[in-house]
Structures are given as structure tokens and as C-alpha cells.
Design a protein around this motif. Structure first.
Motif, PDB file in Angstrom:
ATOM      1  N   THR A  35       0.901  -1.235  -0.200  1.00 23.14           N
ATOM      2  CA  THR A  35      -0.082  -0.075  -0.046  1.00 23.14           C
ATOM      3  C   THR A  35       0.926   1.030  -0.048  1.00 23.14           C
ATOM      4  N   PRO A  36       0.189   2.329  -0.627  1.00 20.24           N
ATOM      5  CA  PRO A  36      -0.862   2.442  -1.443  1.00 20.24           C
ATOM      6  C   PRO A  36      -0.527   1.708  -3.001  1.00 20.24           C
ATOM      7  N   ARG A  37      -1.374   1.700  -3.674  1.00 18.90           N
ATOM      8  CA  ARG A  37      -1.049   1.163  -5.110  1.00 18.90           C
ATOM      9  C   ARG A  37      -0.553   2.230  -6.007  1.00 18.90           C
ATOM     10  N   TYR A  38      -1.009   3.350  -5.771  1.00 18.33           N
ATOM     11  CA  TYR A  38      -0.473   4.552  -6.567  1.00 18.33           C
ATOM     12  C   TYR A  38      -0.334   5.556  -5.852  1.00 18.33           C
ATOM     13  N   LEU A  39       0.881   6.516  -5.994  1.00 17.50           N
ATOM     14  CA  LEU A  39       1.238   7.892  -5.426  1.00 17.50           C
ATOM     15  C   LEU A  39       1.730   8.628  -6.523  1.00 17.50           C
ATOM     16  N   ILE A  40       1.190   9.709  -6.411  1.00 19.45           N
ATOM     17  CA  ILE A  40       1.903  10.642  -7.065  1.00 19.45           C
ATOM     18  C   ILE A  40       2.463  12.127  -6.262  1.00 19.45           C
ATOM     19  N   LYS A  41       3.746  12.270  -6.456  1.00 19.99           N
ATOM     20  CA  LYS A  41       4.431  13.178  -5.131  1.00 19.99           C
ATOM     21  C   LYS A  41       5.199  14.099  -6.165  1.00 19.99           C
ATOM     22  N   THR A  42       5.434  15.186  -5.669  1.00 18.62           N
ATOM     23  CA  THR A  42       6.268  16.537  -6.268  1.00 18.62           C
ATOM     24  C   THR A  42       7.723  16.348  -5.974  1.00 18.62           C
ATOM     25  N   ARG A  43       8.596  16.701  -7.015  1.00 17.30           N
ATOM     26  CA  ARG A  43       9.685  16.515  -6.850  1.00 17.30           C
ATOM     27  C   ARG A  43      10.403  17.065  -5.436  1.00 17.30           C
ATOM     28  N   GLY A  44      11.177  16.431  -4.758  1.00 16.17           N
ATOM     29  CA  GLY A  44      11.623  17.115  -3.435  1.00 16.17           C
ATOM     30  C   GLY A  44      11.142  16.648  -2.145  1.00 16.17           C
ATOM     31  N   GLN A  45       9.929  15.997  -2.523  1.00 21.23           N
ATOM     32  CA  GLN A  45       9.033  15.575  -1.377  1.00 21.23           C
ATOM     33  C   GLN A  45       9.634  14.353  -1.063  1.00 21.23           C
ATOM     34  N   GLN A  46       9.089  13.376   0.157  1.00 21.13           N
ATOM     35  CA  GLN A  46       9.492  12.179   0.406  1.00 21.13           C
ATOM     36  C   GLN A  46       8.144  11.291   0.505  1.00 21.13           C
ATOM     37  N   VAL A  47       8.638  10.147   0.363  1.00 17.80           N
ATOM     38  CA  VAL A  47       7.285   9.139   0.111  1.00 17.80           C
ATOM     39  C   VAL A  47       7.699   7.851   1.343  1.00 17.80           C
ATOM     40  N   THR A  48       6.660   7.316   1.811  1.00 17.61           N
ATOM     41  CA  THR A  48       6.920   5.842   2.450  1.00 17.61           C
ATOM     42  C   THR A  48       5.857   4.980   1.808  1.00 17.61           C
ATOM     43  N   PRO A  84      21.228   5.279  -4.018  1.00 18.33           N
ATOM     44  CA  PRO A  84      21.672   6.510  -3.177  1.00 18.33           C
ATOM     45  C   PRO A  84      21.000   6.236  -1.713  1.00 18.33           C
ATOM     46  N   GLY A  85      21.497   6.938  -0.879  1.00 17.18           N
ATOM     47  CA  GLY A  85      21.200   6.959   0.471  1.00 17.18           C
ATOM     48  C   GLY A  85      19.806   7.577   0.791  1.00 17.18           C
ATOM     49  N   ARG A  86      19.277   8.112  -0.273  1.00 15.88           N
ATOM     50  CA  ARG A  86      17.847   8.750  -0.205  1.00 15.88           C
ATOM     51  C   ARG A  86      16.832   7.702  -0.045  1.00 15.88           C
ATOM     52  N   PHE A  87      17.344   6.235  -0.382  1.00 12.57           N
ATOM     53  CA  PHE A  87      16.430   5.112  -0.555  1.00 12.57           C
ATOM     54  C   PHE A  87      16.703   4.478   1.002  1.00 12.57           C
ATOM     55  N   SER A  88      15.739   4.395   1.735  1.00 12.40           N
ATOM     56  CA  SER A  88      15.991   3.566   2.960  1.00 12.40           C
ATOM     57  C   SER A  88      14.706   2.717   3.517  1.00 12.40           C
ATOM     58  N   GLY A  89      15.070   1.883   4.198  1.00 12.58           N
ATOM     59  CA  GLY A  89      13.854   1.379   4.717  1.00 12.58           C
ATOM     60  C   GLY A  89      13.939   0.533   5.911  1.00 12.58           C
ATOM     61  N   ARG A  90      13.010  -0.296   6.343  1.00 16.56           N
ATOM     62  CA  ARG A  90      12.952  -0.832   7.916  1.00 16.56           C
ATOM     63  C   ARG A  90      12.038  -1.941   7.872  1.00 16.56           C
ATOM     64  N   GLN A  91      12.249  -2.707   8.795  1.00 17.04           N
ATOM     65  CA  GLN A  91      11.409  -3.900   9.242  1.00 17.04           C
ATOM     66  C   GLN A  91      10.997  -3.818  10.636  1.00 17.04           C
ATOM     67  N   PHE A  92       9.829  -4.178  10.826  1.00 17.14           N
ATOM     68  CA  PHE A  92       9.390  -4.140  12.251  1.00 17.14           C
ATOM     69  C   PHE A  92       9.420  -5.599  12.653  1.00 17.14           C
ATOM     70  N   SER A  93       8.705  -5.842  13.877  1.00 18.66           N
ATOM     71  CA  SER A  93       8.908  -7.052  14.624  1.00 18.66           C
ATOM     72  C   SER A  93       7.940  -8.151  14.149  1.00 18.66           C
ATOM     73  N   ASN A  94       6.811  -7.488  13.309  1.00 15.20           N
ATOM     74  CA  ASN A  94       6.039  -8.371  12.830  1.00 15.20           C
ATOM     75  C   ASN A  94       6.222  -8.877  11.361  1.00 15.20           C
ATOM     76  N   SER A  95       7.421  -8.665  10.854  1.00 11.92           N
ATOM     77  CA  SER A  95       7.973  -8.624   9.500  1.00 11.92           C
ATOM     78  C   SER A  95       7.493  -7.780   8.512  1.00 11.92           C
TER      79      SER A  95
END
Lengths: 114, 113
Positions: free
Chosen positions: A7-20, A61-72
Motif C-alpha cells: 500500500t498504496p497502489r498508486y502515489l503521485i508526489k512532487t520533486r523534493g518531497q518524500q514518500v513511504t 543512493p542513501g535517499r532510499f531507505s527501509g526498515r522492518q518491524f517485529s511483525n515482519s
């Protein structure tokens, strides 16, 4: 058994913003990987998590990051978005911690950066 | 050395034909080679996979041929159907370690009715 949910299936963002982006793996799967899919480039490996630890990282690049929670469940974050980040982001889960176990993909999140 | 080269980029066959998609790799540490099928709007789904200790594997109408010495493998679709129209990706990964799959760039297959 439910498949990999993104989720979500689709996202539209503007240059300079961040997204999760969010990913819920198949129940019982503890390995979660992320891939970027673009036309002509195929699937490019971003990173892989197992038991909340990042085990491997691709050439992004380092702009891409991730994490995983205890429930996977896993999230990936892209900061300071660029036009070139427009892509389909795929999450995949696997059953076994190592060795070979099939990747099960979700249907992806389509990110468009304007 | 981490690349998997896939060809052709696109393929059109008549119903009943046998499309063949080829992949080549260089990294000898790779020893698991899956093929994924992707339909529009969906994520890739595992189709069939092979390990280098066998030269051929069949599952239904899908066959993988593997040439370890040439570091090449290919997917054959027997008696192809319009429903097989999809994008196909080959991939490779070492058997041990983490799930860092290296994918080919994909082949868009269209099977004409």
C-alpha cells in the motif's frame, strides 16, 4: 493464505518531497526484499531485511531507505524525490532465512514524481 | 559480473508456436535460476526454476534448458496460448546468503490467437 500486500497502489508526489511505501509479507515469511521496476531496466534490487535487520543493499543512493518491524512488515522511504524515481516499487517476501526459497511478490506501488 | 543478460526484448508468436527466451550470466556463484511471469498491473509470479545440477526441467508447457559450461539458460513455452502473453523475467542468485536476486531486463511476449 493472503499474499504480499503493498500500500498504496498508486502515489503521485512532487520533486523534493518524500514518500513511504508499506509492505505486509505473507504470514510466516520473515524475509522481505524491495525492488524497483522501470521500463528497460527490469527489476533492480534495493534492499533485503530479515528479522528487522538489513542484510543486503543494492546500488541505490542513501535517499532510499527501509526498515522492518517485529511483525515482519516492512516500509521503504524515499527522500528528496527526483523525477527518475518514478517507477513501480515491488516488495517480495520469502519463507526461509537463507538458502533458496521462492520470492513472492506483491502487486507493487506505482510512484509518479512530477 | 552481476548482470544477467536477457533476449529478445520482445517476441510475437502465433498460437501453438514455441517462443524461446534466452538468458546469460557471468557470475559462477549463481546457482539458482528462476523465471518469473508478470501480467500488466500485477507483480511477477514464479513460473519455474532450475539449479545447475540438471540440464532441463519441465513443468507443464514450460521448460528450462540449462547449459552450465556456456553459462546460459533459456525458457521454452510449448503450444503457446494467448493467455501466455505477458512479460517474462529470468533471474539468478547464489543459493546461500541473502535474497539478492539479479533479474534480466524482461521479454514482452505476445501470442496471437
Amino acid at each position: 493464505k493472503a499474499g504480499v500486500t503493498q500500500t498504496p497502489r498508486y502515489l503521485i508526489k512532487t520533486r523534493g518531497q518524500q514518500v513511504t511505501l508499506s509492505c505486509s509479507p505473507i504470514s510466516g515469511h520473515r524475509s522481505v526484499s524491495w525492488y524497483q521496476q522501470t521500463p528497460g531496466q527490469g527489476l533492480q534490487f534495493l534492499f533485503e531485511y530479515f528479522s528487522e535487520t538489513q542484510r543486503n543493499k543494492g546500488n541505490f543512493p542513501g535517499r532510499f531507505s527501509g526498515r522492518q518491524f517485529s511483525n515482519s512488515r516492512s516500509e521503504m522511504n524515499v527522500s528528496t524525490l527526483e523525477l527518475g524515481d518514478s517507477a513501480l516499487y515491488l516488495c517480495a517476501s520469502s519463507l526461509l532465512p537463507e538458502g533458496v526459497s521462492p520470492l513472492h511478490f506483491g502487486n507493487g506501488t506505482r510512484l509518479t514524481v512530477t | 559480473q552481476q548482470q544477467v543478460k536477457q533476449s529478445p526484448q520482445s517476441l510475437i508468436v502465433q498460437k501453438g508456436g514455441i517462443p524461446i527466451i534466452n538468458c546469460a550470466y557471468e557470475n559462477t556463484a549463481f546457482d539458482y535460476f528462476p523465471w518469473y511471469q508478470q501480467f500488466p498491473g500485477k507483480g511477477p509470479a514464479l513460473l519455474i526454476a532450475i539449479r545447475p545440477d540438471v540440464s532441463e526441467k519441465k513443468e507443464g508447457r514450460f521448460t528450462i534448458s540449462f547449459n552450465k559450461s556456456a553459462k546460459q539458460f533459456s525458457l521454452h513455452i510449448m503450444d503457446s496460448q494467448p493467455g501466455d502473453s505477458a512479460t517474462y523475467f529470468c533471474a539468478a542468485t547464489p543459493r546461500s546468503g541473502t535474497y539478492k536476486y539479479i533479474f534480466g531486463t524482461g521479454t514482452r511476449l505476445k501470442v496471437l490467437a
